[in-house]
Scaffold this motif. Structure first.
Motif, short mmCIF file in Angstrom:
data_model
loop_
_atom_site.label_atom_id
_atom_site.label_comp_id
_atom_site.label_asym_id
_atom_site.label_seq_id
_atom_site.Cartn_x
_atom_site.Cartn_y
_atom_site.Cartn_z
N GLY A 54 4.68 -37.04 20.84
CA GLY A 54 5.56 -36.00 20.34
C GLY A 54 6.78 -36.51 19.61
O GLY A 54 7.32 -35.82 18.73
N ILE A 55 7.27 -37.71 19.95
CA ILE A 55 8.43 -38.26 19.24
C ILE A 55 8.01 -39.05 18.00
O ILE A 55 8.84 -39.34 17.14
N LEU A 56 6.74 -39.35 17.90
CA LEU A 56 6.26 -40.19 16.80
C LEU A 56 5.85 -39.33 15.61
O LEU A 56 4.74 -39.38 15.11
N GLN A 57 6.81 -38.50 15.20
CA GLN A 57 6.66 -37.60 14.07
C GLN A 57 7.92 -37.73 13.21
O GLN A 57 8.96 -38.15 13.69
N PRO A 58 7.85 -37.35 11.92
CA PRO A 58 9.08 -37.36 11.12
C PRO A 58 10.13 -36.44 11.75
O PRO A 58 9.77 -35.41 12.32
N PRO A 59 11.41 -36.78 11.70
CA PRO A 59 11.98 -37.90 10.96
C PRO A 59 12.06 -39.21 11.75
O PRO A 59 12.46 -40.23 11.19
N ALA A 60 11.71 -39.17 13.06
CA ALA A 60 11.82 -40.40 13.84
C ALA A 60 10.81 -41.45 13.39
O ALA A 60 11.11 -42.64 13.34
N PHE A 61 9.60 -41.00 13.04
CA PHE A 61 8.55 -41.93 12.65
C PHE A 61 7.63 -41.26 11.65
O PHE A 61 7.23 -40.11 11.82
N ASP A 62 7.32 -42.00 10.59
CA ASP A 62 6.42 -41.50 9.55
C ASP A 62 5.54 -42.67 9.12
O ASP A 62 6.04 -43.68 8.61
N VAL A 63 4.26 -42.55 9.34
CA VAL A 63 3.36 -43.66 9.04
C VAL A 63 3.39 -44.03 7.56
O VAL A 63 3.05 -45.16 7.17
N ASN A 64 3.85 -43.12 6.72
CA ASN A 64 3.91 -43.38 5.28
C ASN A 64 5.30 -43.76 4.79
O ASN A 64 5.50 -43.96 3.59
N ALA A 65 6.27 -43.86 5.69
CA ALA A 65 7.63 -44.17 5.28
C ALA A 65 7.81 -45.66 5.07
O ALA A 65 7.02 -46.49 5.54
N THR A 66 8.87 -46.03 4.36
CA THR A 66 9.19 -47.44 4.15
C THR A 66 9.59 -48.09 5.47
O THR A 66 9.98 -47.41 6.43
N ASP A 67 9.54 -49.40 5.50
CA ASP A 67 9.99 -50.12 6.69
C ASP A 67 11.46 -49.85 6.97
O ASP A 67 11.87 -49.73 8.12
N ALA A 68 12.27 -49.77 5.92
CA ALA A 68 13.70 -49.54 6.11
C ALA A 68 13.93 -48.26 6.90
O ALA A 68 14.76 -48.22 7.83
N VAL A 69 13.20 -47.22 6.57
CA VAL A 69 13.38 -45.93 7.23
C VAL A 69 12.80 -45.93 8.64
O VAL A 69 13.43 -45.47 9.59
N ASN A 70 11.60 -46.45 8.79
CA ASN A 70 11.00 -46.46 10.12
C ASN A 70 11.77 -47.35 11.09
O ASN A 70 11.98 -46.99 12.26
N TYR A 71 12.21 -48.51 10.64
CA TYR A 71 12.98 -49.37 11.53
C TYR A 71 14.35 -48.78 11.81
O TYR A 71 14.91 -48.95 12.91
#
Length: 676
Positions: free
Chosen positions: A486-503
């Motif tokens: 449930g927490i692994l969804q945007p905006p906390a996590f996006d499999v298609n986001a850049t490393d800068a954003v996900n980290y």
């Protein structure tokens, strides 16, 4: 989420009572959320997400709001859609996840039937309390209430032995209060005096709804408050509860009996099917108070107290008048919300709370693809490696302590998305005839499921949160970090986001949970999860001094004139945020070595995007009433200081935004805090 409070969190599911997230800019942060009139080096909280907050006021039914909270609420729409699909069919095999979840949700959603029944579903339990004649009856009723998750006036928490975490034991814990914590009963500040008046009025109104005349309801409310105040006087405060040693009082069954001989523990343990083995009494002073109440409090007052606790626990499963009065005190007054959540959302939450793994199986099938889990696993590995490098490079920690710290780090167990083995709800019956009956049945099943673990080797596959939950936690006795789907969804996590954003978003959360293993609580547990000191005296003093720096920093953060954070209360979460931001930054930089630089977006460098991601995921707008409640009892600081506090200590943040040495977002070197 961290620390020993997970002991209590594990029993939440036994109490009676995250569709895709918001569209984020493709592969990066959303520049339109930034307040261009603010200065990143003055107030990064306002700068990073101020425009979003201005354009997205807190919904009336919420006490706080941000991109992450919006994602969590939108996530419940996913849950609703799944439940609606399951509820639309009546031919699921009995006992299947679909039948249990669908019928539970359908019964909850039948509001007209719930209203038609009124108080009738709870009446047999209230009649049982009314029939109490002797102290032995009081004790039996306490046991009956515990069976359905009403933990009053004490409760049994099922968790590992603090000194042998391979074993699961019973922890006899304090409970029985209707307000958030002991200070609401005892402190003399005007806000607590007002809360006490509001609470007595609330209790009286609930008694009136249950049939009492106004004068008698007011009198009964006074009895309840006086009883709970005596319990509060014997309870530990929130700061004391942060030290696990204060709740470490291991004993055997005979020792328990000796501490509270007025209670028939043998009959209680036999009825609950709890083995008479070693156990832990978390608060001996509270247990003694409980024993004294059994001997001295008139049976009639016990009846009043128990009747209130049933109404309090059951309110949200009863008819609309009870639901509305419960909201009036807990939602409108304490949290500042002006509107209840829609019924579908409350029913989705209730289904998740009671049948989280039945519902969770369907949730992850549809909303948590394998590639998301693989990406998370990679990030966790990288951030654990960053922690390893950090420990190895510490100049304030000696080699002996470093060795122990690295041993602990090596035993960390990450859990991502969902359990490897799902709970089998065998023996639980759920039907559409009564929401109350389903709630009681599920509560009884969850309580029995927890109790069945006592006396057995620990099952490391069990989870303390459900898969759809938009949260994460660290458990010190299992030395595990857990990230539900449930927490692994945007905006906390996006499999298609850049490393800068996900980290910058989920990466800081990962680092936060890792840091909990080494915060003021977690640092007291060793590599095996035992409450054991693995520090040399010299290193422990240095560690405590570094923690005191964080305490002092947060003591200076005010939510309004005269009300500031309690630095000791928020120490663990603040160490988590500080360590999380640093570890995620180091892991991000390491992960990009040998790769092409990520793009600058709307003038923001990848380094700036990293920090903006954290400011946007954590940028909550929070109601004043909720902030006051948080400052009193929540170990998490309010969002503004969760963003600004740790970042003001990081040289990397200063460099990314080219802040001057005297900028508000730059703490002077003499005041700069760094624990890990």
């Amino acid at each position: 989420m961290s620390g020993l409070r997970i002991l209590r969190a594990r029993v939440v599911a036994a109490c009676l009572f995250a569709t895709a997230g918001p569209v984020w800019a493709v592969h990066g942060i959303d520049p339109s959320d930034i307040d261009r009139n603010a200065d990143a080096c003055t107030d990064f909280f306002q700068y990073a997400n101020g425009a979003w907050r201005a354009n997205h006021p807190i919904p009336q039914y919420m006490d706080r709001w941000s991109k992450r909270w919006e994602s969590g609420e939108l996530n419940k729409e996913r849950v609703r859609d799944l439940l609606a699909d399951m509820a639309a069919r009546r031919d699921w095999p009995a006992g299947s996840p679909e039948q249990l979840s669908g019928d539970f949700y359908a019964a909850c959603m039948d509001e007209s039937h719930v209203d038609e029944l009124g108080l009738k579903p709870a009446q047999p339990l209230l009649d049982e309390i009314a029939a109490i004649k002797a102290r032995a009856d009081v004790q039996r009723t306490i046991g009956r209430l515990h069976e359905i998750g009403v933990g009053v006036p004490f409760k049994i928490v099922v968790a590992q032995d603090l000194h042998d975490p391979t074993r699961v034991i019973a922890h006899v814990d304090a409970g029985g209060l209707g307000m958030p914590d002991r200070d609401y009963y005892l402190k003399t500040d005007q806000r607590f005096v007002e809360a006490r008046d509001k609470y007595r009025t609330h209790v009286a109104k609930m008694f009136e709804l249950a049939g009492a005349r106004p004068a008698m309801a007011k009198q009964d409310a006074a009895v309840v408050f006086a009883f709970e105040k005596r319990l509060a006087e014997a309870s530990l405060d929130n700061v004391a509860l942060r030290d696990p040693h204060n709740e470490d009082h291991r004993t055997n069954f005979a020792g328990l009996v000796a501490q509270a001989p007025a209670f028939d523990w043998a009959a209680y343990f036999d009825a609950a099917r709890i083995p008479r083995e070693d156990l832990n009494v978390t608060q001996p002073k509270f247990l003694q108070r409980f024993a004294a109440e059994l001997k001295s409090t008139p049976v009639a007052q016990w009846q009043t107290y128990l009747r209130w606790q049933v109404l309090n626990a059951a309110a949200d499963a009863l008819s609309t008048p009870f639901v509305e009065e419960n909201f009036a005190f807990n939602g409108r007054y304490l949290a500042g919300t002006t509107q209840m959540k829609p019924r579908w959302k409350r029913c989705a939450e209730a289904t998740d709370r009671q049948l989280g793994e039945a519902l969770g199986r369907k949730y992850v099938e549809k909303y948590f693809p394998p590639e998301a889990k693989a990406r998370m696993q990679e990030m966790v590995r990288n951030i654990l490696l960053a922690m390893k490098d950090t420990i190895g490079g510490l100049d304030w920690m000696g080699e002996e302590t470093k060795k122990k710290a690295l041993e602990k780090l090596a035993t960390f167990n990450p859990k991502i998305g969902y359990p490897d083995t799902w709970k089998d709800y065998r023996g639980l019956t759920v039907a559409r005839a009564s929401h109350w009956d389903n709630t009681v049945a599920a509560s009884r099943w969850n309580t029995a499921d927890e109790r069945a673990q006592i006396g057995k080797p620990v099952d490391r596959g069990r989870w303390g949160m459900t898969p759809p939950t938009s949260n994460a936690y660290y458990n010190p006795m299992l030395n595990e970090i857990v990230f539900p789907a449930g927490i692994l969804q945007p905006p906390a996590f996006d499999v298609n986001a850049t490393d800068a954003v996900n980290y910058g978003a989920i990466g800081v959360i990962i680092g936060h949970e890792i840091s909990h293993g080494f915060d003021d609580q977690g640092a007291q547990f060793d590599a095996q999860g035992r409450l054991a000191n693995w520090w040399t005296p010299e290193d422990e003093k240095k560690f405590q001094a570094r923690g005191q720096c964080v305490v002092d920093q947060f003591e200076g953060y005010f939510i309004e004139p005269g009300i500031h954070h309690n630095g000791k209360l928020v120490l663990g979460e603040s160490i988590g945020d500080l360590g999380g931001a640093k570890l995620a930054w180091l892991a991000y930089r390491k992960s990009r070595e040998g790769k092409e630089a990520e793009p600058t977006l709307d003038g923001f460098t990848p380094e700036q995007q990293f920090f903006l991601a954290w400011g946007q995921v954590r940028g909550d707008e929070t109601r004043p009433e909720t902030q006051r409640t948080m400052v009193q009892g929540d170990p998490h600081p309010v969002a503004k200081y969760r963003v600004n506090g740790p970042l003001s200590n990081l040289p990397a943040f200063r460099a990314a935004f080219q802040c001057k040495a005297d900028a508000p977002m730059v703490r002077p070197d003499k005041d700069r805090c760094e624990v890990w």
